[in-house]
Each structure stands twice: as structure tokens, then as C-alpha cells.
Design an enzyme around this catalytic site. Structure first.
Site: not given
Ligand code: XLS
Ligand code: NI
Ligand code: NI
Length: 434
Positions: A305, A307, A266, A230, A269, A337, A294, A102, A99
Site C-alpha cells: 500500500d 499510497d 480507496e 473503508e 485498497h 490519503d 480516497d 494526527d 485521525h
Molecule cells: C489505510 C487507510 C487509512 C484510512 C483512515 O490504509 O487508507 O488511511 O483512510 O484511517
Molecule cells: Ni484511506
Molecule cells: Ni489506505
């Protein structure tokens, strides 16, 4: 050059029996799987944000990581880039993703923020000259700063819409300049907290217009990558407009973008939306909209979430099964991600997390390839739908009407007999490969 990772050197493939915690046991980039190297199938990407910009916070506490590059100066941003490329090299990572927020410090106004980004893009371009790691995708962070608290393109304030459009333009320029293969839009706060203060129809129209401008700009600058959205059902917003793959596709169709925009799916998600990952992948494939993935999962108990790096081979295998069957990831890739757990403070934890994720994906890919080579699932599917190979069945999908079909049912006294779906037999079949 930085030396954040100390004496950790390039991670090599040592085979399934290796006990070295800093070696790949399954990911062998050059190994050919179904006619293509593992590296080219999987197209791994490191996520700049969770690996280098995330401080280890949770709703009850802030920073645990205390990295030496944390802080909003250009000098620290460059140190962060140095460490990122140090890690890309250790992992021999083919791709990374970022991003804007970042990699550059926020300026005091848009023009300073833009300048900071441009300077960092030049710095990254320089780093990429002596690295093999390419850019899988870039994206704009339109959700962290308080100006975006009520959304970006769906914000009731047109100035936020404008600020977001200008930000996305600079990020698309950055992605294009760095040779990015895709550009991603995740609708961070494109959604709402309560309908009491929200005009949903108007917000969706604004989001559709915004995405149309993104596509127009892609063509204007000659960006050859894919534009990807996404899906995610909630978090940070209570209700997000890009709920899941099917919702996104409906949105794309409504705004005339179904041939221009694909999906970045993802795993976590999908779980938040109450789906399996392969459901989301199969949906995207059925719509011709699979873009990239992702591969970070959620905790099944917490409903959040989280991750996490993938660690479940059967789940990953089914995801790659559908992807391989559909012809692969194309310009997309497998982005992690994924975050470390907040107690995993050491540099080695960051390396180990990626080794584990890459190995799990490699195992999944190999299992998926074996299933496809064996062909048992395709045979079972072909058999289950074989009734459609008759002329009468095919006619129902072309020339027939409800009248002609009814006449045939009466004339032939059609009386369907249920047949087993054979789910358990197929589940046992999968077990042979994972
Ligand atoms: C957040 C998203 C984010 C996207 C990129 O939950 O996964 O990380 O992949 O903005
Ligand atoms: Ni993502
Ligand atoms: Ni995410």
C-alpha cells in the site's frame, strides 16, 4: 502564523498550456462541468496524517522528513495545525480529514488523551473560523498504539474493546463539533494473523455490535453526516475483515446496518484486493452504498500500500465516470490519503504532489463528463440489454416460474445465438476522451 511554505502563494488555475510548476493546468474550481462547479463535483480533501504526521519511514528506515513540529507536545501539535492550515490556504482546499492521533499528543491515560484532543478541537475550530477549508471526515486511529496490536473492536481483550469504543465516541464528538460531513471507520487491525488463535465468528459479532453502537450514537447526538467504513483486504493485518466493498456490504447486512452505513473506497485498497477501482465503485453503487473516495493509488509492482498521489488519467476518468453516472459523491469527497515519496523532503514537494493529484482528477472528471454527454457507452449498454424490454423477459423477473419459463422455451423453440460483447470497440471509444 507559521511560514513553512516560504514565498509559495495561492495556487491559481492558469490553463493547460501553463509551464508554471506551481499552477493548476486542469483544476479550475469554478469551471462548470455538467451543471456543477468542478470544486463541488470533486470535493478535494487533504489528509492531515500523511501530509503532516507521517515521518517518511519504510520497513528499512525511519524518519526522513524531520518536520519542526514533530514531537508529542501541545505546542508542537498547534504548530502542526498552523502549517496544515497554511497549506490548505495555498491549495484553496475545500476540505481536510484527520485521525485523532494526527492532531493531538497521546496523554499518559485516556482522560489526558481526551483532554488533549478536546483542546486541539477548540484550536482547529478557531482556525476554521478564518479559513474556507471544511472537515470532510474525522476518524479514530485504532491501530498505531501497541494496545491495538490484536485489533480494536475485534481484540480478544474486552478492555481494548472498551478503550476503542470510548475513543470513537470522543472522535465522533470532535468530528461533530467541527462540522464534519462524514465519520470514517477503517478497520486498521480488525482482522487476524492466524486462525490458530482467532475466533472469527466471535470477532465479527463484536465488530457488528461496535458499529451498531456507533450508529446509535450518531443518532443520539444528531450527527447528520454519513458513517462510512473503508474496505481493505490486508495490511497491517494478514487478513482484514473489511476485505472489499462486497464483503463489507455482506457484513453490514448481517448486522442490520445496510441502510445506515456506506463505504469509503480507496483506489490502492481496490488494487490490493485484486480489483480495479471502478469495480469497487460499481459494486458500491449497485448496493446503494457509495459514500466517499480516497484517491491514492498503489505501485503495481511492489504489492504494497504505497499510497501514491494519482497520476493516471484513464484510471481516474473511469472512476469518475461511474461516480458521475450514479449522481456524484453526495456528502463524500475526493480525499488524498496519499504520501510523498520519502526522498521528497522539501515543502514545495508537498504542494506539487497535491497540485498533480488535483489536476489528474480534474482531467479525469472532465473526460468522464464528456463521455456521459456523448452517451456512447450508455447507448451501447442499453442496446446490449435491450432484450429485457419485452413483456416475456420482464415476466421472468416477476410472475414466471421455472415451469412457465420451460414451457415457453419449448413452445417457442428458444435457441439463443451469442452476440459480440464489443469490448475492443468500447475501449477505443474511451480512448477518444482520455
Ligand atoms: C489505510 C487507510 C487509512 C484510512 C483512515 O490504509 O487508507 O488511511 O483512510 O484511517
Ligand atoms: Ni484511506
Ligand atoms: Ni489506505
Amino acid at each position: 502564523m507559521t511560514n513553512f511554505f516560504g514565498d509559495i502563494s495561492r495556487i491559481e488555475f492558469e490553463g493547460a498550456d501553463s509551464t508554471n510548476p506551481l499552477a493548476f493546468r486542469h483544476y479550475n474550481p469554478d469551471e462548470i462541468v455538467m451543471g456543477k462547479s468542478m470544486e463541488d463535483h470533486l470535493r478535494f480533501a487533504v489528509a492531515y496524517w500523511h501530509s503532516f504526521a507521517w515521518p517518511g519511514g519504510d520497513p528499512f528506515g525511519g524518519e526522513t522528513f524531520q518536520r519542526p513540529w514533530f514531537g508529542e507536545t501541545m505546542e508542537l501539535a498547534k504548530m502542526k495545525a498552523d502549517v496544515a492550515f497554511e497549506m490548505f490556504d495555498i491549495l484553496n482546499a475545500p476540505f481536510y480529514c484527520f485521525h485523532d492521533a494526527d492532531m493531538r499528543p497521546e496523554g499518559s491515560n485516556f482522560s489526558e488523551t481526551k483532554r488533549n484532543l478536546e483542546e486541539m478541537v477548540d484550536y482547529l475550530a478557531l482556525k476554521m473560523e478564518s479559513s474556507r477549508t471544511k472537515l470532510l471526515w474525522g476518524t479514530a486511529n485504532l491501530f498505531s498504539n501497541r494496545r491495538f496490536m490484536s485489533g480494536a473492536s475485534t481484540n480478544p481483550d474486552p478492555d481494548v474493546f472498551a478503550y476503542s469504543a470510548a475513543t470513537v465516541k470522543t472522535c465522533m464528538d470532535a468530528t461533530h463539533k467541527l462540522g464534519g460531513q462524514n465519520y470514517v471507520l477503517w478497520g486498521g487491525r480488525e482482522g487476524y494473523e492466524t486462525l490458530l488463535n482467532t475466533d472469527m465468528g466471535q470477532e465479527l459479532d463484536h465488530m457488528g455490535r461496535f458499529l451498531n453502537m456507533v450508529v446509535e450514537y450518531k443518532h443520539k447526538i444528531g450527527f447528520e453526516g454519513e458513517i462510512l467504513v473503508e474496505p481493505k483486504p490486508q495490511e497491517p493485518s494478514k487478513h482484514q475483515y473489511d476485505f472489499d466493498a462486497a464483503t463489507c456490504y455482506g457484513f453490514l447486512q448481517k448486522y442490520g446496518l445496510e441502510n445506515e452505513v456506506k463505504l469509503n473506497l480507496e483506489q490502492g485498497h481496490a488494487i490490493l484486493a485484486g480489483h480495479s477501482f471502478e469495480h469497487e465503485i460499481a459494486t458500491a453503487i449497485a448496493m446503494g452504498a457509495l459514500g466517499s473516495i480516497d484517491m491514492n493509488r498503489n505501485d503495481y509492482q511492489s504489492g504494497w500500500d504505497t499510497d501514491q498521489f494519482p497520476n493516471n488519467t484513464p484510471e481516474v476518468a473511469l472512476a469518475y465516470y461511474h461516480i458521475l453516472k450514479a449522481g456524484g459523491l453526495g456528502k463524500g469527497g475526493t480525499n488524498f490519503d496519499a504520501k510523498l515519496r520519502r526522498q521528497s523532503l522539501d515543502p514545495v514537494d508537498l504542494i506539487a504532489a497535491h497540485i498533480g493529484g488535483m489536476d489528474i482528477c480534474a482531467r479525469g472528471l472532465k473526460a468522464a463528463a464528456k463521455m456521459l454527454e456523448d452517451g456512447g457507452m450508455e447507448d451501447a449498454l442499453a442496446e446490449r440489454y435491450s432484450g429485457w424490454n419485452t413483456i416475456e423477459a420482464a415476466n421472468m423477473l416477476t410472475n414466471d416460474t421455472l415451469d412457465t419459463i420451460t414451457d415457453r422455451v419449448l413452445a417457442k423453440d428458444i435457441n439463443p445465438e451469442p452476440r459480440s460483447g464489443r469490448q475492443e470497440i468500447l475501449e477505443n471509444y474511451i480512448n477518444r476522451f482520455v
